[in-house]
Motif scaffolding. Structure first.
Motif, PDB file in Angstrom:
ATOM      1  N   GLU A 197      -6.254  -5.918   8.728  1.00 49.12           N
ATOM      2  CA  GLU A 197      -7.386  -5.666   7.448  1.00 49.12           C
ATOM      3  C   GLU A 197      -6.732  -5.414   6.121  1.00 49.12           C
ATOM      4  O   GLU A 197      -7.850  -4.929   5.442  1.00 49.12           O
ATOM      5  CB  GLU A 197      -7.328  -3.949   8.105  1.00 49.12           C
ATOM      6  CG  GLU A 197      -8.280  -3.019   7.510  1.00 49.12           C
ATOM      7  CD  GLU A 197      -9.858  -3.519   8.056  1.00 49.12           C
ATOM      8  OE1 GLU A 197     -10.992  -3.554   6.979  1.00 49.12           O
ATOM      9  OE2 GLU A 197     -10.581  -4.297   8.581  1.00 49.12           O
ATOM     10  N   ILE A 198      -5.662  -5.539   5.403  1.00 54.94           N
ATOM     11  CA  ILE A 198      -5.197  -4.958   4.088  1.00 54.94           C
ATOM     12  C   ILE A 198      -5.349  -6.242   3.444  1.00 54.94           C
ATOM     13  O   ILE A 198      -5.955  -6.251   2.588  1.00 54.94           O
ATOM     14  CB  ILE A 198      -3.473  -4.975   4.179  1.00 54.94           C
ATOM     15  CG1 ILE A 198      -3.034  -3.736   4.670  1.00 54.94           C
ATOM     16  CG2 ILE A 198      -2.980  -4.682   2.963  1.00 54.94           C
ATOM     17  CD1 ILE A 198      -2.045  -3.288   5.597  1.00 54.94           C
ATOM     18  N   LYS A 244      -8.895  -6.545   2.461  1.00 54.54           N
ATOM     19  CA  LYS A 244      -9.380  -5.620   1.451  1.00 54.54           C
ATOM     20  C   LYS A 244      -8.841  -6.349   0.581  1.00 54.54           C
ATOM     21  O   LYS A 244      -9.243  -6.451  -0.990  1.00 54.54           O
ATOM     22  CB  LYS A 244      -8.841  -3.948   1.800  1.00 54.54           C
ATOM     23  CG  LYS A 244      -9.627  -3.566   3.097  1.00 54.54           C
ATOM     24  CD  LYS A 244      -8.546  -2.268   2.453  1.00 54.54           C
ATOM     25  CE  LYS A 244      -9.720  -1.380   3.593  1.00 54.54           C
ATOM     26  NZ  LYS A 244      -8.910  -0.111   4.407  1.00 54.54           N
ATOM     27  N   TRP A 247      -4.934  -1.168  -1.707  1.00 48.32           N
ATOM     28  CA  TRP A 247      -3.766  -1.218  -0.266  1.00 48.32           C
ATOM     29  C   TRP A 247      -3.736   0.358  -0.290  1.00 48.32           C
ATOM     30  O   TRP A 247      -3.877   1.202   0.824  1.00 48.32           O
ATOM     31  CB  TRP A 247      -2.438  -1.658  -1.224  1.00 48.32           C
ATOM     32  CG  TRP A 247      -1.973  -2.361   0.351  1.00 48.32           C
ATOM     33  CD1 TRP A 247      -1.989  -1.274   1.905  1.00 48.32           C
ATOM     34  CD2 TRP A 247      -0.431  -2.992   0.053  1.00 48.32           C
ATOM     35  NE1 TRP A 247      -0.587  -2.223   1.932  1.00 48.32           N
ATOM     36  CE2 TRP A 247      -0.353  -2.684   1.630  1.00 48.32           C
ATOM     37  CE3 TRP A 247      -0.367  -3.805  -1.322  1.00 48.32           C
ATOM     38  CZ2 TRP A 247       0.852  -3.945   1.810  1.00 48.32           C
ATOM     39  CZ3 TRP A 247       0.989  -5.055  -0.348  1.00 48.32           C
ATOM     40  CH2 TRP A 247       1.354  -4.712   0.706  1.00 48.32           C
ATOM     41  N   CYS A 248      -3.100   1.065  -1.312  1.00 52.03           N
ATOM     42  CA  CYS A 248      -2.728   2.609  -1.081  1.00 52.03           C
ATOM     43  C   CYS A 248      -3.760   3.534  -0.711  1.00 52.03           C
ATOM     44  O   CYS A 248      -3.438   4.287   0.232  1.00 52.03           O
ATOM     45  CB  CYS A 248      -1.958   3.398  -2.269  1.00 52.03           C
ATOM     46  SG  CYS A 248      -0.201   2.009  -2.502  1.00 52.03           S
ATOM     47  N   HIS A 249      -4.741   3.493  -1.520  1.00 46.51           N
ATOM     48  CA  HIS A 249      -5.578   4.812  -0.839  1.00 46.51           C
ATOM     49  C   HIS A 249      -6.708   4.066   0.174  1.00 46.51           C
ATOM     50  O   HIS A 249      -7.812   4.655   0.371  1.00 46.51           O
ATOM     51  CB  HIS A 249      -6.025   5.021  -1.967  1.00 46.51           C
ATOM     52  CG  HIS A 249      -5.711   4.970  -4.077  1.00 46.51           C
ATOM     53  ND1 HIS A 249      -4.906   6.734  -3.197  1.00 46.51           N
ATOM     54  CD2 HIS A 249      -5.564   4.735  -4.875  1.00 46.51           C
ATOM     55  CE1 HIS A 249      -4.627   7.070  -4.231  1.00 46.51           C
ATOM     56  NE2 HIS A 249      -4.528   5.581  -5.215  1.00 46.51           N
ATOM     57  N   GLU A 250      -6.549   2.748   0.262  1.00 44.13           N
ATOM     58  CA  GLU A 250      -7.063   1.989   1.206  1.00 44.13           C
ATOM     59  C   GLU A 250      -9.363   2.636   1.567  1.00 44.13           C
ATOM     60  O   GLU A 250      -9.465   3.223   2.017  1.00 44.13           O
ATOM     61  CB  GLU A 250      -7.520   3.003   2.869  1.00 44.13           C
ATOM     62  CG  GLU A 250      -5.946   3.525   3.333  1.00 44.13           C
ATOM     63  CD  GLU A 250      -5.662   3.818   4.698  1.00 44.13           C
ATOM     64  OE1 GLU A 250      -6.357   4.283   5.210  1.00 44.13           O
ATOM     65  OE2 GLU A 250      -4.806   3.868   5.687  1.00 44.13           O
ATOM     66  N   ARG A 251      -9.018   1.829   0.417  1.00 40.78           N
ATOM     67  CA  ARG A 251     -10.670   1.623  -0.076  1.00 40.78           C
ATOM     68  C   ARG A 251     -10.964   0.379  -0.404  1.00 40.78           C
ATOM     69  O   ARG A 251     -10.085  -0.456  -0.445  1.00 40.78           O
ATOM     70  CB  ARG A 251     -10.921   2.649  -0.819  1.00 40.78           C
ATOM     71  CG  ARG A 251     -10.359   2.156  -2.712  1.00 40.78           C
ATOM     72  CD  ARG A 251     -11.018   3.224  -3.814  1.00 40.78           C
ATOM     73  NE  ARG A 251      -9.858   2.982  -4.914  1.00 40.78           N
ATOM     74  CZ  ARG A 251      -9.154   3.420  -5.854  1.00 40.78           C
ATOM     75  NH1 ARG A 251      -9.171   4.888  -5.428  1.00 40.78           N
ATOM     76  NH2 ARG A 251      -8.946   3.408  -6.833  1.00 40.78           N
TER      77      ARG A 251
END
Length: 347
Positions: free
Chosen positions: A205-206, A209, A331-335
């Motif tokens: 998933e990463i 994104k 990556w960090c905020h998952e948006r």
């Protein structure tokens, strides 16, 4: 906790044990097999300190599996602590001294999968370099014989079979066919490498994104994710950009502050992919402006304005710097990525 510094090499490992801070209590010089037994003999938890160089991650995983703490230091930060001559003994002392500095951040131990992905990228880069060498060799031979070849790699390879049949190079046809076969082999190897990377990251998933970010493709997303590991290590996107060497060097003294060119002190391969991706994104923004200006995003408008102000090449590097920060935020905020995103400062 006892601290053991290890200077890794191909056939000889220098070991320095330190029980009290600032003092070496025991030194040993071991071969790889004796060093493996030495690691197994440490029954109590030990802090192992090594430079992040060849085989360091392998030994780090082995030591962590035995319940020890592993600290990998970048060689650039160890070098200033070495006194006088370059010897294995002095290298161990320098590693111990550098480990005492709390401001030096250690390098995380990479997993087997991370190293395999990085090695796959290195193989592809090596094949690409060899392909370019063969193409330039073939171009040079044809040029020396007075045979004109088209510009561009794709156009040249399409006509290469016909060019080597020209009477000017007919005597070398057999050798030139071997060069063409090598070029085809390198291209096939590169395609298989990219297909294997795509299979490995099919359900990631990463990667999906990061791939949505403008100028970031599968290769760049895979290399960035593998090199960074955990983005939480960086307090902000600027820290990640500085770690990759994409922030300017600073020459400041007193009240005068001067910023120079980018430092180039990070991962060369990842930085190269990011800048090439930024060039492609900048060209796409120019095409969008000429064809469908109403679809321009805020990110594309910023890139075009920057290119008009400082030039295309500098704008590509500036855009690459911004893309790194965007990747960190995604990556960090998952948006999801949005070219019209506007960040708001907390109240």
């Amino acid at each position: 906790m006892k601290r053991i510094a290890v200077d890794l090499a191909k056939s000889v490992y220098q070991v320095a044990e330190s029980v009290q801070v600032g003092r070496v209590d025991r030194r040993r010089r071991l071969d790889p097999w004796a060093f493996a037994r030495y690691v197994q003999e440490q029954t109590e938890p030990v802090e192992w300190v090594m430079e992040a160089c060849g085989t360091a991650h392998h030994w780090g995983r082995l030591m962590q599996g035995n319940g020890h703490r592993v600290v990998l230091l970048h060689p650039r930060y160890v070098r200033p602590y070495r006194r006088r001559n370059k010897t294995d003994r002095n290298d161990c002392d320098a590693i111990l001294e550098a480990a005492r500095c709390q401001e030096i951040r250690p390098v995380p131990v990479k997993s087997v999968q991370q190293q395999q992905i990085q090695q796959l990228h290195k193989l592809r880069e090596g094949w690409k370099k060899s392909r370019v060498q063969r193409i330039n060799l073939l171009r040079g031979i044809l040029r020396e014989a007075g045979v004109e070849a088209p510009n561009g790699i794709k156009a040249f390879l399409r006509q290469a079979c016909e060019l080597i049949e020209r009477p000017e190079v007919r005597a070398l046809r057999g050798a030139l066919q071997v060069v063409l076969a090598e070029i085809s082999l390198h291209e096939q190897s590169m395609r298989e490498c990219e297909e294997q990377l795509a299979r490995w990251h099919a359900d990631d998933e990463i990667i999906r994104k990061l791939d949505e970010v403008s100028g970031i493709g599968l290769l760049t997303a895979s290399a960035l994710k593998t090199a960074v590991g955990k983005p939480e290590r960086f307090a902000s996107g600027r820290h990640l950009s500085a770690w990759l060497g994409m922030t300017p060097n600073e020459y400041s003294s007193g009240e005068r502050r001067r910023l120079g060119r980018i430092s180039c002190k990070g991962n060369v391969y990842v930085r190269t992919l990011l800048i090439h991706g930024a060039r492609a994104a900048l060209l796409a923004a120019k095409r969008c402006k000429s064809r469908t200006p109403e679809k321009l995003t805020q990110l594309q408008s910023w890139a075009l304005h920057t290119a008009e102000r400082i030039g295309h090449n500098k704008a590509a590097v500036a855009l690459a710097n911004k893309l790194v920060r965007i990747c960190w935020a995604v990556w960090c905020h998952e948006r999801r990525f949005s070219g019209n995103w506007r960040s708001t400062k907390p109240a």
